[in-house]
Scaffold this motif. Structure first.
Motif, PDB file in Angstrom:
ATOM      1  N   UNK A 157       0.836  -1.210   0.000  1.00  0.00           N
ATOM      2  CA  UNK A 157       0.000   0.000   0.000  1.00  0.00           C
ATOM      3  C   UNK A 157       0.871   1.259   0.000  1.00  0.00           C
ATOM      4  N   UNK A 158       1.976   1.205   0.736  1.00  0.00           N
ATOM      5  CA  UNK A 158       2.871   2.361   0.781  1.00  0.00           C
ATOM      6  C   UNK A 158       3.599   2.525  -0.554  1.00  0.00           C
ATOM      7  N   UNK A 159       4.019   1.425  -1.141  1.00  0.00           N
ATOM      8  CA  UNK A 159       4.664   1.478  -2.457  1.00  0.00           C
ATOM      9  C   UNK A 159       3.719   2.061  -3.506  1.00  0.00           C
ATOM     10  N   UNK A 160       2.464   1.641  -3.457  1.00  0.00           N
ATOM     11  CA  UNK A 160       1.483   2.153  -4.418  1.00  0.00           C
ATOM     12  C   UNK A 160       1.239   3.643  -4.216  1.00  0.00           C
ATOM     13  N   UNK A 161       1.237   4.069  -2.948  1.00  0.00           N
ATOM     14  CA  UNK A 161       1.068   5.492  -2.650  1.00  0.00           C
ATOM     15  C   UNK A 161       2.200   6.298  -3.292  1.00  0.00           C
ATOM     16  N   UNK A 175       1.803   6.426  -7.013  1.00  0.00           N
ATOM     17  CA  UNK A 175       0.673   7.285  -7.399  1.00  0.00           C
ATOM     18  C   UNK A 175       1.061   8.760  -7.321  1.00  0.00           C
ATOM     19  N   UNK A 176       1.737   9.151  -6.238  1.00  0.00           N
ATOM     20  CA  UNK A 176       2.178  10.537  -6.087  1.00  0.00           C
ATOM     21  C   UNK A 176       3.166  10.893  -7.196  1.00  0.00           C
ATOM     22  N   UNK A 177       4.043   9.942  -7.519  1.00  0.00           N
ATOM     23  CA  UNK A 177       5.054  10.156  -8.561  1.00  0.00           C
ATOM     24  C   UNK A 177       4.434  10.457  -9.923  1.00  0.00           C
TER      25      UNK A 177
END
Length: 434
Positions: free
Chosen positions: A259-263, A266-268
């Motif tokens: 979930x943190x990796x996806x966050x 996504x921000x990137x």
């Protein structure tokens, strides 16, 4: 082009003259130690030495730019009109102060190489700085001196076509805790729940439970709002993600969590991403390298931007480590306890390594204020903070500098101690982009 004559051209002279003339005033510069070349030059020119050659634009030089290493200097701060300055010259000099030597002293953080007492986090404190002692911490004096110098230069050379740089704003966001309650390990979640119960923090117990049962959004998950503000105000925004291992000072979600990796990914997609090296990387090059590699594996890009957690860095060691890892941009230059200009400038500058006497490729981006400084250290309300923000922005706008602010995702949560700070962030963007 402006030609600078000096009896000896040193790396220090090249560095600080290029910063003030080229990066701040947008005037190309070259150097000579040959009197005949200087006399033959028909354009802008000035001499920087002990005695004037004739009636040219002359600045009496201080010894600092001809020295090597670090010495305990005697600094006598006086007023140049209404602005503090030091390294006074004499009546023959076109400037009453050697602003090049004074700027070099401040921008290289010369005083941070001298013996000093560190705070509990191993940091150089604002209170020990020359800027704090003489009350110019909240003024970008290097930029102010540069523009005062420019006005005198224009009087001497009115026919030259001078360029003017543009004011700009950068919003930077540190991600110390991506989530208040979500995606924490079972042990950390249970421990937090038990402590809330033990301390009778019933509202926290409810919020923690509601978030984990998906009845409420995690209060620190403000990324959509931040990206929405970025789009609405059309501002450059950089997110610095902490992905170090768990310690007393590093309490973010584990970087192994999907979930943190996806966050981060996504921000990137919508903003710039940089590294937020963990607490102990200040003196640990291998840990810093590991965290940089970890973030690069997540983003599939080379990470070039960085800001130290807790603003912990030692000069020159921490910056040397970043250079070795090919970090191009560094954003830690500021104080936790005070707003203002740690390097006395609002212009990004290249780090000059006093150990090796060279300009390095590491570009330092000094920030003017941080949310936790306003809230936790200065104990200001959001309304009071807005006044301080406006004052700093006005100082920077007056010299067409770069206004950089540091906020955290959690400060937009309107949760607990951050009540009212989301509205402040939006108001700050309106001021910063006006």
């Amino acid at each position: 082009m402006l030609l600078v004559y000096s009896h000896r051209i040193t790396p220090r002279i090249r560095y600080i003259f290029k910063h003030i003339l080229t990066r701040t005033l947008l005037i190309p510069v070259s150097f000579t130690s040959k009197v005949e070349d200087f006399v033959a030059h028909n354009g802008l020119k000035l001499s920087y030495t002990k005695t004037a050659l004739g009636s040219e634009f002359f600045i009496k030089s201080n010894d600092l730019l001809f020295e090597q290493g670090v010495n305990d200097l005697e600094i006598n701060v006086q007023k140049w009109d209404d602005v503090p300055c030091f390294f006074a010259t004499n009546i023959n000099s076109s400037l009453p102060f050697d602003i090049f030597a004074a700027s070099f002293y401040l921008i290289t953080r010369y005083e941070e190489y001298l013996p000093h007492v560190k705070d509990t986090h191993g940091r150089f404190t604002a209170e020990q700085s020359l800027a704090f002692k003489y009350k110019f911490l909240e003024k970008p004096v290097i930029d102010i001196w540069s523009y005062k110098f420019l006005s005198l230069l224009k009087e001497r050379f009115p026919d030259y076509t001078y360029k003017t740089r543009k004011y700009n704003y950068i919003s930077t966001i540190d991600i110390d805790n991506a989530y208040a309650y979500k995606h924490k390990s079972f042990i950390r979640g249970f421990g937090g729940f038990f402590m809330d119960v033990f301390r009778f923090k019933l509202r926290d117990v409810w919020n923690r439970t509601a978030v984990n049962l998906n009845l409420k959004k995690d209060p620190f998950n403000t990324f959509n709002e931040l990206l929405s503000f970025k789009k609405e105000f059309n501002i450059k925004t950089i997110f610095f993600f902490s992905i170090g291992d768990y310690t007393t000072f590093d309490t973010n979600v584990s970087a192994s969590k999907n979930k943190y990796k996806l966050l981060i990914k996504n921000v990137q997609d919508y903003a710039l991403v940089g590294l937020h090296p963990s607490y102990f990387t200040m003196n640990n090059a291998s840990m810093l390298k590991k965290e940089k590699g970890r973030l690069e594996n997540i983003t599939n890009t080379t990470i070039k931007k960085s800001r130290q957690h807790y603003l912990r860095f030692n000069l020159p060691e921490t910056y040397q480590q970043l250079i070795d890892l090919e970090i191009d941009e560094e954003y830690s230059m500021g104080y936790a306890s005070n707003v203002g200009f740690r390097a006395s400038t609002c212009t990004p500058f290249y780090f000059y390594d006093l150990d090796f006497e060279i300009q390095t490729p590491l570009k330092v981006f000094p920030f003017a204020l941080m949310d936790t400084t306003l809230n936790d250290y200065l104990k200001l309300t959001p309304k009071q903070s807005l006044g301080k923000i406006r004052d700093l922005r006005n100082e920077i706008k007056a010299v067409n500098g770069t206004f950089i602010t540091l906020f955290h995702n959690e400060s937009l949560s309107d949760y607990l101690r951050w009540k009212g700070w989301k509205r402040l962030y939006e108001s700050m963007l309106k001021i910063a982009t006006a």
